[in-house]
Scaffold this active site. Structure first.
Site, PDB file in Angstrom:
ATOM      1  N   ASN A  15      18.572  58.986 -11.424  1.00 31.12           N
ATOM      2  CA  ASN A  15      17.209  59.279 -11.759  1.00 31.12           C
ATOM      3  C   ASN A  15      16.333  60.110 -10.700  1.00 31.12           C
ATOM      4  O   ASN A  15      16.318  59.831  -9.558  1.00 31.12           O
ATOM      5  CB  ASN A  15      16.715  57.843 -11.819  1.00 31.12           C
ATOM      6  CG  ASN A  15      14.906  57.751 -12.141  1.00 31.12           C
ATOM      7  OD1 ASN A  15      14.220  58.430 -11.806  1.00 31.12           O
ATOM      8  ND2 ASN A  15      14.714  56.731 -12.876  1.00 31.12           N
ATOM      9  N   ASP A  18      13.070  60.988 -10.643  1.00 24.98           N
ATOM     10  CA  ASP A  18      11.607  60.975 -10.522  1.00 24.98           C
ATOM     11  C   ASP A  18      10.938  61.157  -9.206  1.00 24.98           C
ATOM     12  O   ASP A  18      10.099  61.854  -9.220  1.00 24.98           O
ATOM     13  CB  ASP A  18      11.252  59.499 -11.039  1.00 24.98           C
ATOM     14  CG  ASP A  18      11.573  59.037 -12.395  1.00 24.98           C
ATOM     15  OD1 ASP A  18      11.962  60.029 -13.253  1.00 24.98           O
ATOM     16  OD2 ASP A  18      11.271  57.798 -12.652  1.00 24.98           O
ATOM     17  N   HIS A  19      11.675  60.897  -8.156  1.00 28.37           N
ATOM     18  CA  HIS A  19      11.178  60.637  -6.829  1.00 28.37           C
ATOM     19  C   HIS A  19      11.365  62.165  -6.127  1.00 28.37           C
ATOM     20  O   HIS A  19      10.638  62.298  -5.215  1.00 28.37           O
ATOM     21  CB  HIS A  19      11.462  59.793  -5.930  1.00 28.37           C
ATOM     22  CG  HIS A  19      11.194  58.322  -6.738  1.00 28.37           C
ATOM     23  ND1 HIS A  19       9.636  58.151  -6.770  1.00 28.37           N
ATOM     24  CD2 HIS A  19      11.792  57.393  -7.202  1.00 28.37           C
ATOM     25  CE1 HIS A  19       9.610  56.968  -7.507  1.00 28.37           C
ATOM     26  NE2 HIS A  19      10.603  56.343  -7.641  1.00 28.37           N
ATOM     27  N   HIS A  46      11.593  59.455 -15.813  1.00 33.44           N
ATOM     28  CA  HIS A  46      10.813  58.597 -16.712  1.00 33.44           C
ATOM     29  C   HIS A  46       9.418  59.261 -16.838  1.00 33.44           C
ATOM     30  O   HIS A  46       8.787  59.609 -15.753  1.00 33.44           O
ATOM     31  CB  HIS A  46      10.404  57.138 -15.821  1.00 33.44           C
ATOM     32  CG  HIS A  46       9.546  56.387 -16.197  1.00 33.44           C
ATOM     33  ND1 HIS A  46       9.392  55.074 -15.654  1.00 33.44           N
ATOM     34  CD2 HIS A  46       8.659  56.362 -17.440  1.00 33.44           C
ATOM     35  CE1 HIS A  46       8.470  54.231 -16.331  1.00 33.44           C
ATOM     36  NE2 HIS A  46       8.110  55.147 -17.496  1.00 33.44           N
ATOM     37  N   ARG A  54       6.040  59.154 -17.175  1.00 29.29           N
ATOM     38  CA  ARG A  54       5.107  58.185 -17.308  1.00 29.29           C
ATOM     39  C   ARG A  54       3.511  58.499 -18.024  1.00 29.29           C
ATOM     40  O   ARG A  54       3.622  59.849 -17.921  1.00 29.29           O
ATOM     41  CB  ARG A  54       4.518  57.558 -15.590  1.00 29.29           C
ATOM     42  CG  ARG A  54       5.445  56.692 -15.427  1.00 29.29           C
ATOM     43  CD  ARG A  54       5.236  56.093 -14.009  1.00 29.29           C
ATOM     44  NE  ARG A  54       5.887  54.843 -13.601  1.00 29.29           N
ATOM     45  CZ  ARG A  54       5.424  53.752 -13.969  1.00 29.29           C
ATOM     46  NH1 ARG A  54       4.532  53.441 -14.520  1.00 29.29           N
ATOM     47  NH2 ARG A  54       6.474  52.656 -13.470  1.00 29.29           N
ATOM     48  N   ARG A  65       2.700  60.638 -13.195  1.00 23.97           N
ATOM     49  CA  ARG A  65       2.556  60.808 -11.639  1.00 23.97           C
ATOM     50  C   ARG A  65       3.504  61.396 -10.895  1.00 23.97           C
ATOM     51  O   ARG A  65       3.604  61.873  -9.918  1.00 23.97           O
ATOM     52  CB  ARG A  65       2.369  59.311 -11.387  1.00 23.97           C
ATOM     53  CG  ARG A  65       3.826  58.486 -11.497  1.00 23.97           C
ATOM     54  CD  ARG A  65       3.636  57.265 -10.668  1.00 23.97           C
ATOM     55  NE  ARG A  65       2.791  56.197 -11.345  1.00 23.97           N
ATOM     56  CZ  ARG A  65       2.764  55.154 -11.147  1.00 23.97           C
ATOM     57  NH1 ARG A  65       3.484  54.588 -10.361  1.00 23.97           N
ATOM     58  NH2 ARG A  65       1.924  54.080 -11.922  1.00 23.97           N
ATOM     59  N   GLU A  87      13.190  57.824 -20.099  1.00 25.28           N
ATOM     60  CA  GLU A  87      12.512  56.426 -20.023  1.00 25.28           C
ATOM     61  C   GLU A  87      11.197  56.720 -20.423  1.00 25.28           C
ATOM     62  O   GLU A  87      10.526  57.733 -20.118  1.00 25.28           O
ATOM     63  CB  GLU A  87      12.719  55.973 -18.638  1.00 25.28           C
ATOM     64  CG  GLU A  87      14.016  55.535 -18.159  1.00 25.28           C
ATOM     65  CD  GLU A  87      14.006  55.069 -16.738  1.00 25.28           C
ATOM     66  OE1 GLU A  87      12.891  54.885 -16.174  1.00 25.28           O
ATOM     67  OE2 GLU A  87      15.076  54.854 -16.061  1.00 25.28           O
ATOM     68  N   THR A  89       6.036  50.673 -10.019  1.00 27.51           N
ATOM     69  CA  THR A  89       7.502  50.794 -10.396  1.00 27.51           C
ATOM     70  C   THR A  89       7.615  49.940 -11.812  1.00 27.51           C
ATOM     71  O   THR A  89       6.650  48.936 -11.619  1.00 27.51           O
ATOM     72  CB  THR A  89       8.612  50.695  -9.627  1.00 27.51           C
ATOM     73  OG1 THR A  89       9.669  51.080 -10.253  1.00 27.51           O
ATOM     74  CG2 THR A  89       8.887  49.493  -9.104  1.00 27.51           C
ATOM     75  N   THR A  90       8.678  50.051 -12.563  1.00 31.11           N
ATOM     76  CA  THR A  90       8.660  49.058 -13.724  1.00 31.11           C
ATOM     77  C   THR A  90       8.836  47.635 -13.309  1.00 31.11           C
ATOM     78  O   THR A  90       9.760  47.438 -12.786  1.00 31.11           O
ATOM     79  CB  THR A  90       9.796  49.878 -14.582  1.00 31.11           C
ATOM     80  OG1 THR A  90       9.752  51.130 -14.743  1.00 31.11           O
ATOM     81  CG2 THR A  90       9.492  49.256 -16.074  1.00 31.11           C
ATOM     82  N   GLU A 137      19.318  47.988 -21.192  1.00 31.66           N
ATOM     83  CA  GLU A 137      19.387  48.379 -19.674  1.00 31.66           C
ATOM     84  C   GLU A 137      18.992  46.907 -19.057  1.00 31.66           C
ATOM     85  O   GLU A 137      17.797  46.623 -19.270  1.00 31.66           O
ATOM     86  CB  GLU A 137      18.656  49.387 -19.387  1.00 31.66           C
ATOM     87  CG  GLU A 137      18.849  49.814 -17.874  1.00 31.66           C
ATOM     88  CD  GLU A 137      18.533  50.907 -17.437  1.00 31.66           C
ATOM     89  OE1 GLU A 137      18.675  51.959 -17.961  1.00 31.66           O
ATOM     90  OE2 GLU A 137      18.004  51.054 -16.126  1.00 31.66           O
ATOM     91  N   HIS A 164      17.710  49.223 -11.611  1.00 34.98           N
ATOM     92  CA  HIS A 164      16.562  49.252 -10.908  1.00 34.98           C
ATOM     93  C   HIS A 164      16.663  48.427  -9.388  1.00 34.98           C
ATOM     94  O   HIS A 164      17.349  47.285  -9.300  1.00 34.98           O
ATOM     95  CB  HIS A 164      15.569  48.203 -11.452  1.00 34.98           C
ATOM     96  CG  HIS A 164      13.903  48.482 -11.152  1.00 34.98           C
ATOM     97  ND1 HIS A 164      13.602  47.929 -10.010  1.00 34.98           N
ATOM     98  CD2 HIS A 164      13.114  49.370 -11.768  1.00 34.98           C
ATOM     99  CE1 HIS A 164      12.134  48.413  -9.875  1.00 34.98           C
ATOM    100  NE2 HIS A 164      12.128  49.334 -10.828  1.00 34.98           N
TER     101      HIS A 164
HETATM  102  N1  PXP Z   1      16.246  51.968 -14.914  1.00 30.06           N
HETATM  103  C1  PXP Z   1      15.026  51.946 -15.286  1.00 30.06           C
HETATM  104  C2  PXP Z   1      14.745  51.738 -16.898  1.00 30.06           C
HETATM  105  C3  PXP Z   1      14.055  52.249 -14.619  1.00 30.06           C
HETATM  106  O1  PXP Z   1      12.525  52.134 -14.990  1.00 30.06           O
HETATM  107  C4  PXP Z   1      13.952  52.514 -13.284  1.00 30.06           C
HETATM  108  C5  PXP Z   1      12.997  53.046 -12.284  1.00 30.06           C
HETATM  109  O2  PXP Z   1      12.258  54.046 -12.770  1.00 30.06           O
HETATM  110  C6  PXP Z   1      15.517  52.561 -12.696  1.00 30.06           C
HETATM  111  C7  PXP Z   1      16.538  52.266 -13.772  1.00 30.06           C
HETATM  112  C8  PXP Z   1      15.730  53.297 -11.505  1.00 30.06           C
HETATM  113  O3  PXP Z   1      15.272  52.152 -10.269  1.00 30.06           O
HETATM  114  P1  PXP Z   1      15.430  52.543  -9.030  1.00 30.06           P
HETATM  115  O4  PXP Z   1      14.454  53.680  -8.741  1.00 30.06           O
HETATM  116  O5  PXP Z   1      14.946  51.365  -8.323  1.00 30.06           O
HETATM  117  O6  PXP Z   1      16.833  52.996  -8.684  1.00 30.06           O
END
Ligand code: PXP
Length: 244
Positions: free
Chosen positions: A10, A12-13, A46, A48, A52, A73, A103-104, A154, A194
């Site tokens: 992922n 995202d960051h 993701h 959003r 963001r 996502e 976060t989710t 998931e 997660h």
């Molecule tokens: N899976 C889902 C569905 C998520 O929403 C996230 C966080 O965006 C992750 C996995 C990854 O989580 P983390 O960033 O804590 O590894």
């Protein structure tokens, strides 16, 4: 020998860092390529509702590459489903979304929102997208996910990752293990994610029913430490070269 397990990275960051300064770097696509070269099987983003971190153009450019398995996502909204239909990532994972959350925070309540989720799964499946549902490790959610027509679940590993002590973590591990068995029995492909990091991933990665983990935050956080030294050395040498 157990079946191999896939890693979805992922990114995202990476986008969080870019959005924090409104720059064009760090480049999400370049990060995705690096992750794939290092052994990732797919790239998760993701999108959003508040945009963001990941932006629509990030998803479009990842999908446009053609050879990247993109797992998008998204919240169960009409806007997001329209975006998925237009961009056609290989996979979509529906997640709950609250704007104010960091976060989710929990899984999707598929059991409590059957009609809406079933319609969303059918809509994206009709577009040729494989749909997963991000759910807490509860038997009722596994059954509801199968009934909703999802290809995969998931399992939310947040409660496991955040457990206060070893006993609580073990209790959460067992919950995940039995939910994974149940999901598999129902014919669902089982993913998890997660809050996973190098020190807590092994007991989850050892579960044979789980075929994919999606991991983001801890990887980007770790990358700061494995990469900062090289970045500083590069800068040091560029500065020193200017003085020669
Ligand atoms: N899976 C889902 C569905 C998520 O929403 C996230 C966080 O965006 C992750 C996995 C990854 O989580 P983390 O960033 O804590 O590894």
């Amino acid at each position: 020998m157990k079946q191999p397990i896939r890693l979805g990275v992922n990114v995202d960051h990476v986008a969080t860092l870019r959005q924090a300064r409104g720059t064009t770097y760090p480049d999400v696509l370049a990060a995705a390529r690096l992750a794939l070269e290092a052994g990732a099987d797919s790239i998760t983003v993701h999108l959003r509702e508040d945009r963001r971190h990941i932006q629509d153009h990030d998803v479009a450019s990842l999908v446009a590459e053609g050879d990247i398995a993109v797992n998008l996502e998204m919240a169960v909204t009409d806007e997001m489903q329209g975006i998925a239909e237009r961009l056609r990532p290989r996979d979509v994972c529906f997640v709950p979304e609250r704007r104010e959350e960091l976060t989710t925070e929990g899984g999707l309540d598929v059991a409590g929102d059957r009609e809406r989720v079933t319609a969303a799964v059918a809509r994206l499946a009709a577009a040729g997208i494989r749909v997963a549902l991000f759910v807490d490790p509860e038997p009722a959610q596994m059954a509801a996910s199968a009934a909703a027509g999802a290809a995969a679940v998931e399992i939310h590993t947040g409660a496991y990752a955040d457990a206060a002590d070893a006993a609580a973590r073990e209790a959460q591990r067992r919950r995940i293990a039995s939910a994974a068995v149940r999901a598999r029995e129902l014919g669902l492909e089982v993913h998890a994610g997660h809050g996973l990091h190098a020190d807590n991933v092994a007991p989850i990665a050892a579960m044979e029913e789980i075929v994919e983990l999606n991991i983001g935050h801890a990887l980007v956080a770790r990358a700061v430490f494995v990469g900062l030294g090289a970045a500083v050395a590069e800068m040091r040498s560029a500065m020193s070269a200017a003085r020669d």
